[in-house]
Write a protein that holds these residues in place. Structure first.
Motif, mmCIF file in Angstrom:
data_model
loop_
_atom_site.group_PDB
_atom_site.id
_atom_site.type_symbol
_atom_site.label_atom_id
_atom_site.label_comp_id
_atom_site.label_asym_id
_atom_site.label_seq_id
_atom_site.Cartn_x
_atom_site.Cartn_y
_atom_site.Cartn_z
ATOM 1 N N THR A 25 4.887 -1.922 -9.969
ATOM 2 C CA THR A 25 5.083 -2.696 -8.691
ATOM 3 C C THR A 25 5.234 -4.175 -8.818
ATOM 4 O O THR A 25 5.432 -4.386 -9.925
ATOM 5 C CB THR A 25 3.763 -2.387 -7.780
ATOM 6 N N VAL A 58 2.096 1.810 -3.570
ATOM 7 C CA VAL A 58 1.170 2.329 -4.371
ATOM 8 C C VAL A 58 0.890 3.743 -4.212
ATOM 9 O O VAL A 58 0.830 4.490 -5.076
ATOM 10 C CB VAL A 58 -0.286 1.489 -4.317
ATOM 11 N N VAL A 90 -6.076 -1.835 -4.907
ATOM 12 C CA VAL A 90 -6.660 -0.342 -5.160
ATOM 13 C C VAL A 90 -8.206 -0.785 -4.667
ATOM 14 O O VAL A 90 -8.408 0.440 -4.059
ATOM 15 C CB VAL A 90 -6.408 -0.170 -6.495
ATOM 16 N N GLU A 138 0.963 -1.106 0.135
ATOM 17 C CA GLU A 138 0.018 0.005 0.098
ATOM 18 C C GLU A 138 0.828 1.326 -0.117
ATOM 19 O O GLU A 138 0.770 2.194 -0.648
ATOM 20 C CB GLU A 138 -0.898 0.039 1.176
ATOM 21 N N VAL A 170 -2.883 -5.830 -8.199
ATOM 22 C CA VAL A 170 -3.299 -4.581 -8.298
ATOM 23 C C VAL A 170 -4.950 -4.096 -8.106
ATOM 24 O O VAL A 170 -5.395 -3.087 -7.182
ATOM 25 C CB VAL A 170 -2.713 -3.488 -9.405
ATOM 26 N N LEU A 219 0.289 0.980 -13.210
ATOM 27 C CA LEU A 219 0.573 0.790 -11.743
ATOM 28 C C LEU A 219 0.965 -0.682 -11.367
ATOM 29 O O LEU A 219 2.065 -0.853 -10.720
ATOM 30 C CB LEU A 219 -0.513 1.084 -10.842
#
Length: 161
Positions: free
Chosen positions: A64, A43, A75, A40, A71, A60
């Motif tokens: 990562t 992100v 998210v 987290e 993801v 993203l």
């Protein structure tokens, strides 16, 4: 056994892995204090440092250690916590953006002073300026070879295109 177990390639990767694991362990407790997992935090940092403080979900994932479905799960959880939100992509109905919220930025503001202290103490502070520059160049070279998607959606990528 015909393979040389003292091969410096084993040593190089072993030291890299041990350093990464040691740093990750040092950071974990500090993230927990702020009710964040390491993923987290990553992100939030990726989004905060991106143009418009947003990235396509696929970009993203590329930046990562998560898969596209990973993801999505992260998210979704962070959206429920109010740290990020999703926005539809106006040019592609199949895509959406993850966008950091004001609450997400506030959480980063809470975490970053302690995180920077730990980075300085256990990572950056261990190196001289020339060593740091060399390491950054080497890590970018390796990252670009093994993860060419790592800069997807960034200004750096757009100016190179």
């Amino acid at each position: 056994m015909s393979t040389d177990l003292n091969d410096p390639r084993f040593t190089a990767f072993g030291l890299f892995a041990e350093a990464f694991t040691g740093l990750t362990n040092r950071f974990a407790a500090q993230f927990e204090e702020h009710r964040l997992s390491a993923v987290e935090f990553e992100v939030l940092m990726r989004l905060a440092r991106s143009p418009g403080r947003r990235l396509r979900m696929t970009d993203l994932a590329g930046q990562t250690s998560l898969s596209t479905s990973g993801v999505t799960r992260v998210v979704d959880r962070m959206d429920r916590d109010g740290l990020v939100r999703r926005e539809a992509c106006p040019s592609d109905r199949r895509s959406s953006f993850a966008v950091i919220t004001e609450a997400g930025l506030r959480r980063l503001d809470e975490v970053l002073p302690g995180h920077l202290e730990l980075l300085q103490q256990w990572f950056i502070g261990q190196l001289g300026p020339a060593e740091l520059d060399d390491m950054l160049g080497s890590l970018r070279k390796i990252r670009d070879a093994v993860n060419p998607c790592a800069t997807a959606g960034t200004t750096e990528e757009r100016s190179a295109a």
